[in-house]
Design a protein around this motif. Structure first.
Motif, PDB file in Angstrom:
ATOM      1  N   THR A  22       0.395  -0.997   0.129  1.00 37.62           N
ATOM      2  CA  THR A  22      -0.227  -0.095  -0.016  1.00 37.62           C
ATOM      3  C   THR A  22       0.837   1.242  -0.229  1.00 37.62           C
ATOM      4  O   THR A  22       2.485   1.499   0.468  1.00 37.62           O
ATOM      5  N   SER A  23       0.481   2.338  -0.185  1.00 39.41           N
ATOM      6  CA  SER A  23       0.969   4.074  -0.079  1.00 39.41           C
ATOM      7  C   SER A  23       1.731   4.063   1.223  1.00 39.41           C
ATOM      8  O   SER A  23       3.015   4.577   2.184  1.00 39.41           O
ATOM      9  N   GLY A  24       1.519   3.520   2.561  1.00 40.17           N
ATOM     10  CA  GLY A  24       1.836   3.342   4.110  1.00 40.17           C
ATOM     11  C   GLY A  24       2.608   2.139   3.949  1.00 40.17           C
ATOM     12  O   GLY A  24       3.218   1.695   4.630  1.00 40.17           O
ATOM     13  N   ASN A  25       2.874   1.558   2.666  1.00 38.25           N
ATOM     14  CA  ASN A  25       4.221   0.446   2.952  1.00 38.25           C
ATOM     15  C   ASN A  25       3.948  -0.456   3.717  1.00 38.25           C
ATOM     16  O   ASN A  25       4.075  -1.588   4.167  1.00 38.25           O
ATOM     17  N   THR A  26       2.498  -1.039   3.563  1.00 34.23           N
ATOM     18  CA  THR A  26       1.942  -1.597   4.386  1.00 34.23           C
ATOM     19  C   THR A  26       1.788  -3.244   3.391  1.00 34.23           C
ATOM     20  O   THR A  26       1.036  -3.549   1.763  1.00 34.23           O
ATOM     21  N   ALA A  27       2.855  -4.225   3.507  1.00 38.62           N
ATOM     22  CA  ALA A  27       1.909  -5.697   2.587  1.00 38.62           C
ATOM     23  C   ALA A  27       1.113  -6.221   2.309  1.00 38.62           C
ATOM     24  O   ALA A  27       0.150  -6.469   3.412  1.00 38.62           O
ATOM     25  N   VAL A  28       0.513  -6.444   1.342  1.00 34.90           N
ATOM     26  CA  VAL A  28      -1.028  -7.448   0.976  1.00 34.90           C
ATOM     27  C   VAL A  28      -0.439  -8.480  -0.904  1.00 34.90           C
ATOM     28  O   VAL A  28      -0.197  -8.012  -1.139  1.00 34.90           O
ATOM     29  N   GLY A  29      -1.234  -9.679   0.494  1.00 33.40           N
ATOM     30  CA  GLY A  29      -0.692 -10.677  -0.373  1.00 33.40           C
ATOM     31  C   GLY A  29      -1.972 -11.264  -0.831  1.00 33.40           C
ATOM     32  O   GLY A  29      -2.863 -11.496  -0.277  1.00 33.40           O
ATOM     33  N   ASN A  30      -2.088 -11.867  -2.711  1.00 27.85           N
ATOM     34  CA  ASN A  30      -2.882 -12.443  -2.558  1.00 27.85           C
ATOM     35  C   ASN A  30      -3.128 -13.351  -3.344  1.00 27.85           C
ATOM     36  O   ASN A  30      -1.528 -13.937  -3.771  1.00 27.85           O
ATOM     37  N   PHE A  31      -3.237 -14.390  -2.853  1.00 28.54           N
ATOM     38  CA  PHE A  31      -3.384 -16.018  -3.560  1.00 28.54           C
ATOM     39  C   PHE A  31      -4.806 -16.259  -3.389  1.00 28.54           C
ATOM     40  O   PHE A  31      -5.774 -15.908  -3.115  1.00 28.54           O
ATOM     41  N   GLY A  32      -4.442 -17.912  -4.608  1.00 29.89           N
ATOM     42  CA  GLY A  32      -6.054 -18.547  -4.446  1.00 29.89           C
ATOM     43  C   GLY A  32      -5.805 -19.749  -3.765  1.00 29.89           C
ATOM     44  O   GLY A  32      -4.705 -20.088  -3.542  1.00 29.89           O
ATOM     45  N   LEU A  33      -6.967 -20.287  -3.388  1.00 26.02           N
ATOM     46  CA  LEU A  33      -6.890 -21.952  -2.485  1.00 26.02           C
ATOM     47  C   LEU A  33      -8.141 -22.534  -3.333  1.00 26.02           C
ATOM     48  O   LEU A  33      -9.436 -21.951  -2.985  1.00 26.02           O
ATOM     49  N   ALA A  34      -7.560 -23.861  -3.069  1.00 30.29           N
ATOM     50  CA  ALA A  34      -8.736 -24.864  -3.964  1.00 30.29           C
ATOM     51  C   ALA A  34      -8.727 -25.775  -2.634  1.00 30.29           C
ATOM     52  O   ALA A  34      -7.706 -26.228  -1.663  1.00 30.29           O
ATOM     53  N   VAL A  35     -10.036 -25.946  -2.495  1.00 27.16           N
ATOM     54  CA  VAL A  35     -10.819 -26.355  -0.829  1.00 27.16           C
ATOM     55  C   VAL A  35     -11.114 -27.947  -2.153  1.00 27.16           C
ATOM     56  O   VAL A  35     -12.454 -27.136  -2.642  1.00 27.16           O
ATOM     57  N   ASN A  36     -10.690 -28.961  -2.140  1.00 31.44           N
ATOM     58  CA  ASN A  36     -11.813 -30.344  -2.453  1.00 31.44           C
ATOM     59  C   ASN A  36     -12.969 -30.225  -1.492  1.00 31.44           C
ATOM     60  O   ASN A  36     -13.007 -30.947  -0.075  1.00 31.44           O
ATOM     61  N   ARG A  37     -13.725 -31.093  -1.523  1.00 33.58           N
ATOM     62  CA  ARG A  37     -15.310 -31.988  -1.184  1.00 33.58           C
ATOM     63  C   ARG A  37     -15.291 -33.248  -2.102  1.00 33.58           C
ATOM     64  O   ARG A  37     -15.110 -33.264  -2.725  1.00 33.58           O
ATOM     65  N   LYS A  38     -15.141 -34.509  -1.029  1.00 38.15           N
ATOM     66  CA  LYS A  38     -15.104 -35.849  -1.399  1.00 38.15           C
ATOM     67  C   LYS A  38     -16.100 -36.128  -1.394  1.00 38.15           C
ATOM     68  O   LYS A  38     -17.061 -36.138   0.126  1.00 38.15           O
ATOM     69  N   PHE A  39     -17.368 -36.926  -1.955  1.00 40.14           N
ATOM     70  CA  PHE A  39     -18.590 -37.311  -2.391  1.00 40.14           C
ATOM     71  C   PHE A  39     -19.512 -38.078  -2.342  1.00 40.14           C
ATOM     72  O   PHE A  39     -18.494 -38.354  -3.732  1.00 40.14           O
ATOM     73  N   LYS A  40     -19.860 -38.936  -2.685  1.00 37.04           N
ATOM     74  CA  LYS A  40     -20.647 -40.483  -2.437  1.00 37.04           C
ATOM     75  C   LYS A  40     -21.766 -40.042  -3.389  1.00 37.04           C
ATOM     76  O   LYS A  40     -22.628 -39.196  -2.450  1.00 37.04           O
ATOM     77  N   THR A  41     -22.532 -40.626  -4.657  1.00 32.47           N
ATOM     78  CA  THR A  41     -23.241 -39.584  -5.023  1.00 32.47           C
ATOM     79  C   THR A  41     -24.984 -41.308  -5.092  1.00 32.47           C
ATOM     80  O   THR A  41     -24.027 -41.969  -4.502  1.00 32.47           O
TER      81      THR A  41
END
Length: 144
Positions: A22-41
């Motif tokens: 930021t303009s105030g020198n605060t670090a900003v981190g962006n990332f993606g998270l993959a969350v899996n869900r296993k299930f039975k039909t």
């Protein structure tokens, strides 16, 4: 009116942390998270569903994640939902995106380490690992 906004997710990073300041020198981190869900039909077939969540982390937490994680690493996060709104530059349409602002996280053990020791961070606390260099980091030696 009472409200509560808390999210807990465990998944894998879909990309390396992208750091900006930021303009105030605060670090900003962006990332993606993959969350899996296993299930039975109903027919007994095994299925897997994946959700991709955009996450933002601020300050020392952003710097720590950037330094000690990479695409594919397992991560447990706690945070809050945040709705971002903007106007599309090309169409002028209103756009929205729901994401997670990370307040705490734990780096999960790598593959077959089996030691069960997690490394965590709670927003606002500065934990500087001792003796770590940006080159060949031994993730098992991180003190949190």
């Amino acid at each position: 009116m009472a409200s509560f906004n808390k999210v807990m997710l465990m998944g894998n990073l879909t990309r390396d942390i992208e750091i900006r300041h930021t303009s105030g020198n605060t670090a900003v981190g962006n990332f993606g998270l993959a969350v899996n869900r296993k299930f039975k039909t109903q027919s007994g077939e095994q299925r897997e569903e994946v959700s991709f969540i955009d996450c933002t982390v601020f300050g020392r937490g952003a710097e720590t994640l950037s330094q000690y994680t990479q695409k594919g690493d397992a991560l447990f996060i706690e945070g809050r939902l945040k709705m971002d709104e903007w106007q599309d530059k090309s169409t002028g349409a209103k756009r929205t995106k729901l994401g997670v602002v990370v307040e705490n996280f734990q780096l999960m053990p790598r593959g077959g380490s089996g030691d069960g020791e997690n490394r965590g961070y709670s927003g606002g606390q500065s934990r500087q690992p001792q003796g770590a260099n940006a080159g060949g980091i031994d993730h098992d030696s991180i003190p949190f």
